[in-house]
Design a protein around this motif. Sequence first.
Motif, PDB file in Angstrom:
ATOM      1  N   ILE A 196      -7.691   6.785  -2.466  1.00 36.85           N
ATOM      2  CA  ILE A 196      -8.346   7.757  -3.295  1.00 36.85           C
ATOM      3  C   ILE A 196      -9.438   8.298  -2.217  1.00 36.85           C
ATOM      4  N   SER A 197      -9.464   9.679  -1.999  1.00 33.92           N
ATOM      5  CA  SER A 197     -10.239  10.082  -1.134  1.00 33.92           C
ATOM      6  C   SER A 197     -11.624  10.599  -1.883  1.00 33.92           C
ATOM      7  N   ALA A 198     -12.731  10.984  -1.107  1.00 32.46           N
ATOM      8  CA  ALA A 198     -14.055  11.141  -1.852  1.00 32.46           C
ATOM      9  C   ALA A 198     -13.909  12.305  -2.852  1.00 32.46           C
ATOM     10  N   GLU A 241       0.827  -1.336  -0.120  1.00 33.09           N
ATOM     11  CA  GLU A 241      -0.001  -0.043  -0.015  1.00 33.09           C
ATOM     12  C   GLU A 241       0.964   1.054  -0.089  1.00 33.09           C
ATOM     13  N   ALA A 242       0.660   2.199  -1.072  1.00 33.54           N
ATOM     14  CA  ALA A 242       1.341   3.464  -0.962  1.00 33.54           C
ATOM     15  C   ALA A 242       0.738   4.444  -0.010  1.00 33.54           C
ATOM     16  N   LEU A 243       1.436   5.022   0.626  1.00 34.42           N
ATOM     17  CA  LEU A 243       0.863   5.898   1.799  1.00 34.42           C
ATOM     18  C   LEU A 243       1.653   7.261   1.479  1.00 34.42           C
ATOM     19  N   LEU A 244       0.916   8.548   1.600  1.00 36.92           N
ATOM     20  CA  LEU A 244       1.654   9.621   1.279  1.00 36.92           C
ATOM     21  C   LEU A 244       2.517  10.219   2.512  1.00 36.92           C
ATOM     22  N   ARG A 245       3.467  10.767   2.294  1.00 32.99           N
ATOM     23  CA  ARG A 245       4.324  11.318   3.453  1.00 32.99           C
ATOM     24  C   ARG A 245       4.676  12.597   3.159  1.00 32.99           C
ATOM     25  N   GLY A 301      -3.624  -2.870  10.469  1.00 33.26           N
ATOM     26  CA  GLY A 301      -3.446  -2.632  11.763  1.00 33.26           C
ATOM     27  C   GLY A 301      -2.948  -3.965  12.796  1.00 33.26           C
ATOM     28  N   VAL A 302      -2.501  -5.267  11.920  1.00 33.39           N
ATOM     29  CA  VAL A 302      -2.013  -6.246  12.741  1.00 33.39           C
ATOM     30  C   VAL A 302      -0.641  -6.018  13.164  1.00 33.39           C
ATOM     31  N   GLU A 303      -0.654  -6.050  14.691  1.00 34.45           N
ATOM     32  CA  GLU A 303       0.494  -5.555  15.416  1.00 34.45           C
ATOM     33  C   GLU A 303       1.086  -6.671  16.152  1.00 34.45           C
ATOM     34  N   PRO A 363       1.405  13.904   9.583  1.00 32.42           N
ATOM     35  CA  PRO A 363       0.233  12.683   9.163  1.00 32.42           C
ATOM     36  C   PRO A 363      -0.415  13.072   8.051  1.00 32.42           C
ATOM     37  N   PRO A 364      -0.681  12.126   7.171  1.00 35.00           N
ATOM     38  CA  PRO A 364      -1.748  12.303   5.999  1.00 35.00           C
ATOM     39  C   PRO A 364      -3.088  12.877   6.518  1.00 35.00           C
ATOM     40  N   ASP A 365      -3.528  12.200   7.820  1.00 35.00           N
ATOM     41  CA  ASP A 365      -5.102  12.230   7.920  1.00 35.00           C
ATOM     42  C   ASP A 365      -5.043  14.070   8.393  1.00 35.00           C
ATOM     43  N   GLN A 366      -3.902  14.604   8.791  1.00 37.83           N
ATOM     44  CA  GLN A 366      -4.066  15.991   8.967  1.00 37.83           C
ATOM     45  C   GLN A 366      -3.546  17.034   7.686  1.00 37.83           C
ATOM     46  N   LEU A 399     -12.834  -1.697  -0.540  1.00 33.05           N
ATOM     47  CA  LEU A 399     -13.165  -0.982   0.315  1.00 33.05           C
ATOM     48  C   LEU A 399     -12.551  -0.925   1.703  1.00 33.05           C
ATOM     49  N   ASP A 400     -11.972   0.288   1.896  1.00 35.94           N
ATOM     50  CA  ASP A 400     -11.014   0.592   3.202  1.00 35.94           C
ATOM     51  C   ASP A 400     -11.812   0.679   4.429  1.00 35.94           C
ATOM     52  N   ASP A 401     -11.134   0.386   5.551  1.00 38.31           N
ATOM     53  CA  ASP A 401     -11.436   0.689   6.775  1.00 38.31           C
ATOM     54  C   ASP A 401     -13.134   0.221   7.364  1.00 38.31           C
ATOM     55  N   PHE A 402     -13.375  -1.021   6.567  1.00 38.78           N
ATOM     56  CA  PHE A 402     -15.028  -1.372   6.613  1.00 38.78           C
ATOM     57  C   PHE A 402     -14.946  -1.921   8.416  1.00 38.78           C
ATOM     58  N   LEU A 413      -7.400   0.430  -5.849  1.00 36.66           N
ATOM     59  CA  LEU A 413      -7.843   1.723  -5.592  1.00 36.66           C
ATOM     60  C   LEU A 413      -8.422   1.643  -4.434  1.00 36.66           C
ATOM     61  N   GLU A 414      -8.106   2.087  -3.156  1.00 38.47           N
ATOM     62  CA  GLU A 414      -9.025   2.032  -1.768  1.00 38.47           C
ATOM     63  C   GLU A 414      -9.557   3.222  -1.557  1.00 38.47           C
ATOM     64  N   VAL A 415     -10.941   2.971  -1.324  1.00 40.18           N
ATOM     65  CA  VAL A 415     -11.925   4.170  -0.944  1.00 40.18           C
ATOM     66  C   VAL A 415     -12.504   3.775   0.422  1.00 40.18           C
ATOM     67  N   TRP A 440      -0.399  12.765  -9.113  1.00 37.65           N
ATOM     68  CA  TRP A 440       0.909  12.598  -8.718  1.00 37.65           C
ATOM     69  C   TRP A 440       1.162  11.264  -8.030  1.00 37.65           C
ATOM     70  N   VAL A 441       0.334  10.916  -6.932  1.00 33.07           N
ATOM     71  CA  VAL A 441       0.368   9.752  -6.345  1.00 33.07           C
ATOM     72  C   VAL A 441       0.241   8.466  -6.855  1.00 33.07           C
ATOM     73  N   ILE A 442      -0.809   8.663  -7.993  1.00 33.41           N
ATOM     74  CA  ILE A 442      -1.330   7.369  -9.072  1.00 33.41           C
ATOM     75  C   ILE A 442      -0.228   7.229  -9.857  1.00 33.41           C
TER      76      ILE A 442
HETATM   77  P1  C2E Z   1      -5.571   3.783   5.421  1.00 31.49           P
HETATM   78  O1  C2E Z   1      -5.549   3.776   4.160  1.00 31.49           O
HETATM   79  O2  C2E Z   1      -6.388   3.206   6.348  1.00 31.49           O
HETATM   80  O3  C2E Z   1      -3.930   3.492   5.727  1.00 31.49           O
HETATM   81  C1  C2E Z   1      -3.448   2.676   6.883  1.00 31.49           C
HETATM   82  C2  C2E Z   1      -2.894   3.525   8.079  1.00 31.49           C
HETATM   83  O4  C2E Z   1      -2.776   2.500   9.127  1.00 31.49           O
HETATM   84  C3  C2E Z   1      -1.623   4.143   7.485  1.00 31.49           C
HETATM   85  O5  C2E Z   1      -1.528   5.426   8.480  1.00 31.49           O
HETATM   86  C4  C2E Z   1      -0.610   3.164   8.051  1.00 31.49           C
HETATM   87  O6  C2E Z   1       0.706   3.682   8.299  1.00 31.49           O
HETATM   88  C5  C2E Z   1      -1.461   2.803   9.589  1.00 31.49           C
HETATM   89  N1  C2E Z   1      -0.957   1.492  10.142  1.00 31.49           N
HETATM   90  C6  C2E Z   1      -0.433   0.315   9.222  1.00 31.49           C
HETATM   91  N2  C2E Z   1      -0.239  -0.542  10.108  1.00 31.49           N
HETATM   92  C7  C2E Z   1      -0.775  -0.146  11.392  1.00 31.49           C
HETATM   93  C8  C2E Z   1      -0.601  -0.939  12.480  1.00 31.49           C
HETATM   94  O7  C2E Z   1      -0.009  -2.205  12.600  1.00 31.49           O
HETATM   95  N3  C2E Z   1      -0.898  -0.295  13.651  1.00 31.49           N
HETATM   96  C9  C2E Z   1      -1.249   1.006  13.537  1.00 31.49           C
HETATM   97  N4  C2E Z   1      -1.574   1.733  14.539  1.00 31.49           N
HETATM   98  N5  C2E Z   1      -1.214   1.657  12.279  1.00 31.49           N
HETATM   99  C10 C2E Z   1      -0.908   1.143  11.160  1.00 31.49           C
HETATM  100  P2  C2E Z   1      -1.163   6.782   7.592  1.00 31.49           P
HETATM  101  O8  C2E Z   1       0.037   6.547   6.714  1.00 31.49           O
HETATM  102  O9  C2E Z   1      -0.837   7.771   8.489  1.00 31.49           O
HETATM  103  O10 C2E Z   1      -2.134   7.281   6.515  1.00 31.49           O
HETATM  104  C11 C2E Z   1      -3.645   7.405   7.277  1.00 31.49           C
HETATM  105  C12 C2E Z   1      -4.607   7.778   6.211  1.00 31.49           C
HETATM  106  O11 C2E Z   1      -4.404   8.505   5.487  1.00 31.49           O
HETATM  107  C13 C2E Z   1      -4.913   6.380   5.398  1.00 31.49           C
HETATM  108  O12 C2E Z   1      -5.344   5.388   5.912  1.00 31.49           O
HETATM  109  C14 C2E Z   1      -5.475   6.739   4.141  1.00 31.49           C
HETATM  110  O13 C2E Z   1      -6.916   6.975   4.259  1.00 31.49           O
HETATM  111  C15 C2E Z   1      -4.943   8.413   4.207  1.00 31.49           C
HETATM  112  N6  C2E Z   1      -3.852   8.396   3.094  1.00 31.49           N
HETATM  113  C16 C2E Z   1      -2.843   8.131   3.148  1.00 31.49           C
HETATM  114  N7  C2E Z   1      -2.060   8.310   1.834  1.00 31.49           N
HETATM  115  C17 C2E Z   1      -3.094   8.827   1.107  1.00 31.49           C
HETATM  116  C18 C2E Z   1      -2.787   9.198  -0.272  1.00 31.49           C
HETATM  117  O14 C2E Z   1      -1.943   9.077  -1.014  1.00 31.49           O
HETATM  118  N8  C2E Z   1      -4.105   9.879  -0.845  1.00 31.49           N
HETATM  119  C19 C2E Z   1      -5.148   9.751   0.048  1.00 31.49           C
HETATM  120  N9  C2E Z   1      -6.385  10.158  -0.791  1.00 31.49           N
HETATM  121  N10 C2E Z   1      -5.141   9.272   1.110  1.00 31.49           N
HETATM  122  C20 C2E Z   1      -4.201   8.865   1.744  1.00 31.49           C
END
Ligand code: C2E
Length: 279
Positions: A115-117, A59-63, A235-237, A73-76, A175-178, A145-147, A93-95
Amino acid sequence: RAKEAGRGGHAFFERFMFEQAEDHRLLEQDVREALGGNGLALAYQPIIDSESGEVVAREALLRWRHPKRGDIPPDQFIPIIEDAGLIHQIGDWVIREACAEAARWSGDMRVAVNISAAQLTGAGLAKTVLGALAATRLEPSRLELEVTESVFLGDDAATLASLERLRALGVRLVLDDFGKGYSSFGYLSRAHFSKIKIDQSFVRGAAEGAKDCVAIVHAILALARGLGVETTAEGVETEEQAIAMRQLGCTQLQGFHFGRPVPSAELYETVRRPRRRRA
Ligand code: C2E
Ligand code: MG
Ligand code: MG
Ligand code: MG
């Protein structure tokens, strides 16, 4: 009650609002600059097949590393990007970046992009995805593509049309975060999802044996099997959580237990290391 708070409270509130707005405006400027430079980057987190233990996707996560404030953090910062009207530009750009990265991976390893709404509004997203696939020659089926369900809260018809256009390209919708919000089973019949990601809160609860969480996870997994879609536990820790989710029948696992999100360069480190050695 607001009146009782008196003038002091009111002034404080206004000052607070001003500072919030000022902060927001400054961050908006910064994110514009980051977009031009190297301030934005993607980190990749592995997603594991629960039977084989192999990495099947990342999973690609924006930093965003802010020059003064450090990592935000991306949430912010994503809401700031959206307010600034930059979400299409940054989302595109992310895609492209994620597709280019995945094209370098061996086998049929997939890449997941969030992908956000706001990104689903307008007709441009499918064009961007098509362009990115063509430019990188990535198989459409390797792009997920996760929504989140929040995409269904706005203009329904437009959202569904947008999702359908994307699916027609051959990419997978996830479908993300179900379970996290109002998650209704009904959402699953609105669009054709290939995968459901079970929110971390249920993973934690189910592993601890909380009856309600176990029951809900059971129900989600039964539904997923019935629909023929994959499932990822988010979030498997811990080892215990991994075992519990596998035993419950979850097909994929993701979380810090298996790997944190890392910059793309680190994905190749083990491969590169021997090459650095000089005889
Ligand atoms: P998400 O898509 O549900 O991504 C999973 C989030 O959980 C990520 O946080 C990841 O770092 C975190 N995570 C993964 N494994 C664990 C774990 O074992 N424990 C805990 N506590 N956390 C874990 P992150 O990177 O802070 O991203 C937060 C949210 O921001 C993402 O939730 C997603 O909704 C959004 N986001 C991130 N990158 C992008 C992007 O490129 N575009 C858009 N539109 N949204 C993004
Ligand atoms: Mg996600
Ligand atoms: Mg999630
Ligand atoms: Mg999330």
